[in-house]
Design a protein around this motif. Structure first.
Motif, PDB file in Angstrom:
ATOM      1  N   GLN A 275      34.141  48.952  33.685  1.00  0.00           N
ATOM      2  CA  GLN A 275      34.836  48.854  34.663  1.00  0.00           C
ATOM      3  C   GLN A 275      34.644  47.782  35.565  1.00  0.00           C
ATOM      4  OE1 GLN A 275      33.678  52.258  37.222  1.00  0.00           O
ATOM      5  NE2 GLN A 275      34.632  53.718  35.845  1.00  0.00           N
ATOM      6  N   LEU A 276      35.693  47.310  36.318  1.00  0.00           N
ATOM      7  CA  LEU A 276      35.785  45.809  36.881  1.00  0.00           C
ATOM      8  C   LEU A 276      35.189  46.481  38.379  1.00  0.00           C
ATOM      9  CD1 LEU A 276      39.475  45.047  35.920  1.00  0.00           C
ATOM     10  CD2 LEU A 276      37.233  44.055  35.319  1.00  0.00           C
TER      11      LEU A 276
ATOM     12  N   SER B 161      35.353  39.805  39.947  1.00  0.00           N
ATOM     13  CA  SER B 161      34.794  38.798  38.997  1.00  0.00           C
ATOM     14  C   SER B 161      35.446  39.127  37.721  1.00  0.00           C
ATOM     15  CB  SER B 161      33.237  38.980  39.177  1.00  0.00           C
ATOM     16  OG  SER B 161      32.760  38.218  37.952  1.00  0.00           O
ATOM     17  N   GLY B 162      35.835  38.087  36.985  1.00  0.00           N
ATOM     18  CA  GLY B 162      36.298  38.263  35.873  1.00  0.00           C
ATOM     19  C   GLY B 162      37.866  39.193  35.647  1.00  0.00           C
ATOM     20  N   LEU B 163      38.586  39.352  36.766  1.00  0.00           N
ATOM     21  CA  LEU B 163      39.530  40.169  37.051  1.00  0.00           C
ATOM     22  C   LEU B 163      40.837  39.945  35.763  1.00  0.00           C
ATOM     23  CD1 LEU B 163      40.614  42.506  38.713  1.00  0.00           C
ATOM     24  CD2 LEU B 163      41.714  41.034  40.101  1.00  0.00           C
ATOM     25  N   MET B 164      41.087  38.844  35.493  1.00  0.00           N
ATOM     26  CA  MET B 164      42.262  38.498  34.598  1.00  0.00           C
ATOM     27  C   MET B 164      43.480  39.271  34.647  1.00  0.00           C
ATOM     28  SD  MET B 164      39.441  38.174  31.435  1.00  0.00           S
ATOM     29  CE  MET B 164      40.614  37.848  30.093  1.00  0.00           C
ATOM     30  N   LEU B 165      44.144  38.758  35.782  1.00  0.00           N
ATOM     31  CA  LEU B 165      45.290  39.589  36.065  1.00  0.00           C
ATOM     32  C   LEU B 165      46.358  39.614  35.039  1.00  0.00           C
ATOM     33  CD1 LEU B 165      45.554  38.496  40.058  1.00  0.00           C
ATOM     34  CD2 LEU B 165      44.847  40.669  39.109  1.00  0.00           C
ATOM     35  N   ASP B 166      46.260  38.811  34.326  1.00  0.00           N
ATOM     36  CA  ASP B 166      47.492  38.862  33.298  1.00  0.00           C
ATOM     37  C   ASP B 166      47.118  39.889  31.950  1.00  0.00           C
ATOM     38  OD1 ASP B 166      46.331  35.632  31.584  1.00  0.00           O
ATOM     39  OD2 ASP B 166      45.418  37.152  32.421  1.00  0.00           O
ATOM     40  N   TYR B 167      46.120  40.491  32.452  1.00  0.00           N
ATOM     41  CA  TYR B 167      45.591  41.550  31.118  1.00  0.00           C
ATOM     42  C   TYR B 167      45.435  42.907  32.187  1.00  0.00           C
ATOM     43  CZ  TYR B 167      44.566  38.218  27.739  1.00  0.00           C
ATOM     44  OH  TYR B 167      44.456  37.405  26.647  1.00  0.00           O
ATOM     45  N   THR B 168      45.782  43.043  33.355  1.00  0.00           N
ATOM     46  CA  THR B 168      45.500  44.164  34.150  1.00  0.00           C
ATOM     47  C   THR B 168      46.527  44.277  35.189  1.00  0.00           C
ATOM     48  OG1 THR B 168      43.297  43.165  34.316  1.00  0.00           O
ATOM     49  CG2 THR B 168      43.612  44.744  36.023  1.00  0.00           C
TER      50      THR B 168
ATOM     51  N   TYR C 172      42.918  50.922  49.363  1.00  0.00           N
ATOM     52  CA  TYR C 172      42.196  50.726  48.273  1.00  0.00           C
ATOM     53  C   TYR C 172      43.087  49.850  47.476  1.00  0.00           C
ATOM     54  CZ  TYR C 172      38.953  54.152  49.731  1.00  0.00           C
ATOM     55  OH  TYR C 172      38.187  55.194  50.528  1.00  0.00           O
ATOM     56  N   CYS C 173      42.324  48.960  46.467  1.00  0.00           N
ATOM     57  CA  CYS C 173      42.982  48.307  45.313  1.00  0.00           C
ATOM     58  C   CYS C 173      42.249  49.107  44.028  1.00  0.00           C
ATOM     59  CB  CYS C 173      43.182  46.869  45.177  1.00  0.00           C
ATOM     60  SG  CYS C 173      41.367  46.275  45.053  1.00  0.00           S
ATOM     61  N   ALA C 174      43.157  49.255  42.827  1.00  0.00           N
ATOM     62  CA  ALA C 174      42.731  49.870  41.852  1.00  0.00           C
ATOM     63  C   ALA C 174      43.075  49.159  40.754  1.00  0.00           C
ATOM     64  CB  ALA C 174      43.236  51.090  41.680  1.00  0.00           C
ATOM     65  N   ALA C 175      42.508  48.934  39.465  1.00  0.00           N
ATOM     66  CA  ALA C 175      42.732  48.219  38.305  1.00  0.00           C
ATOM     67  C   ALA C 175      43.033  49.031  36.961  1.00  0.00           C
ATOM     68  CB  ALA C 175      41.857  47.076  38.220  1.00  0.00           C
ATOM     69  N   ASP C 176      43.591  48.844  36.144  1.00  0.00           N
ATOM     70  CA  ASP C 176      43.685  49.336  34.816  1.00  0.00           C
ATOM     71  C   ASP C 176      44.022  48.307  33.655  1.00  0.00           C
ATOM     72  OD1 ASP C 176      45.543  50.770  32.544  1.00  0.00           O
ATOM     73  OD2 ASP C 176      43.817  51.953  33.164  1.00  0.00           O
TER      74      ASP C 176
ATOM     75  N   ASP D  98      40.875  53.246  36.580  1.00  0.00           N
ATOM     76  CA  ASP D  98      39.500  53.540  36.506  1.00  0.00           C
ATOM     77  C   ASP D  98      38.583  52.502  37.360  1.00  0.00           C
ATOM     78  OD1 ASP D  98      39.280  52.100  33.210  1.00  0.00           O
ATOM     79  OD2 ASP D  98      39.885  51.185  34.844  1.00  0.00           O
ATOM     80  N   SER D  99      39.249  51.523  37.894  1.00  0.00           N
ATOM     81  CA  SER D  99      38.426  50.483  38.520  1.00  0.00           C
ATOM     82  C   SER D  99      38.779  50.328  39.984  1.00  0.00           C
ATOM     83  CB  SER D  99      38.607  49.127  38.024  1.00  0.00           C
ATOM     84  OG  SER D  99      37.718  49.130  36.709  1.00  0.00           O
ATOM     85  N   TRP D 100      37.821  50.590  41.130  1.00  0.00           N
ATOM     86  CA  TRP D 100      38.367  50.608  42.335  1.00  0.00           C
ATOM     87  C   TRP D 100      37.548  49.902  43.260  1.00  0.00           C
ATOM     88  CZ3 TRP D 100      42.279  53.896  44.360  1.00  0.00           C
ATOM     89  CH2 TRP D 100      43.003  54.630  43.259  1.00  0.00           C
ATOM     90  N   GLY D 101      38.055  49.262  44.411  1.00  0.00           N
ATOM     91  CA  GLY D 101      37.257  48.789  45.383  1.00  0.00           C
ATOM     92  C   GLY D 101      36.650  49.828  46.397  1.00  0.00           C
TER      93      GLY D 101
END
Length: 124
Positions: free
Chosen positions: A1-2, A25-32, A92-96, A112-115
């Motif tokens: 999880q990020l 950290s390590g978010l890599m938005l072009d994959y997320t 909230y922001c969230a990432a997948d 699956d990842s949340w602030g």
């Protein structure tokens, strides 16, 4: 999880704007895919907007909210305009990085990842 961190919330008057930020950290938005949600007391989180790994956006709320990102800064944003008292909530922001990294989603269960959330209060 990020591990994501939101910022930019606060107290504003009706009609004003706020821009929330989401980074990690390590978010890599072009994959997320990054999505913004908000939660009212006692309610489930509701999806507002999503930007996928390709930069395509989906808006699930009204046009006052706009999602964007800056890959060079590893940061996603939610621009909120003409704020109203009923917009008062925790945002909230969230990432997948999996299935929804391309499709996006407005369902909290798909991320699956949340602030930790940032409080937005709109009041005169």
């Amino acid at each position: 999880q990020l591990q994501l961190v939101e910022s930019g919330g606060g107290l504003v008057q009706p009609g004003e704007s706020l821009k929330l930020s989401c980074t990690g950290s390590g978010l890599m938005l072009d994959y997320t895919a990054i999505a913004w949600f908000r939660q009212f007391p006692g309610k489930e989180r509701e999806g507002l907007s999503c930007i996928n790994r390709n930069g395509d956006t989906r808006n699930y709320a009204d046009s006052r909210f706009t999602i964007s990102r800056d890959i060079t800064k590893n940061t996603a944003y939610l621009q909120m305009n003409i704020l109203r008292p009923e917009d008062t909530a925790v945002y909230y922001c969230a990432a997948d990085r999996g299935y929804y990294s391309d499709l996006c989603s407005d369902a909290a269960r798909d991320f699956d990842s949340w602030g930790q959330g940032t409080q937005v209060t709109v009041s005169s």
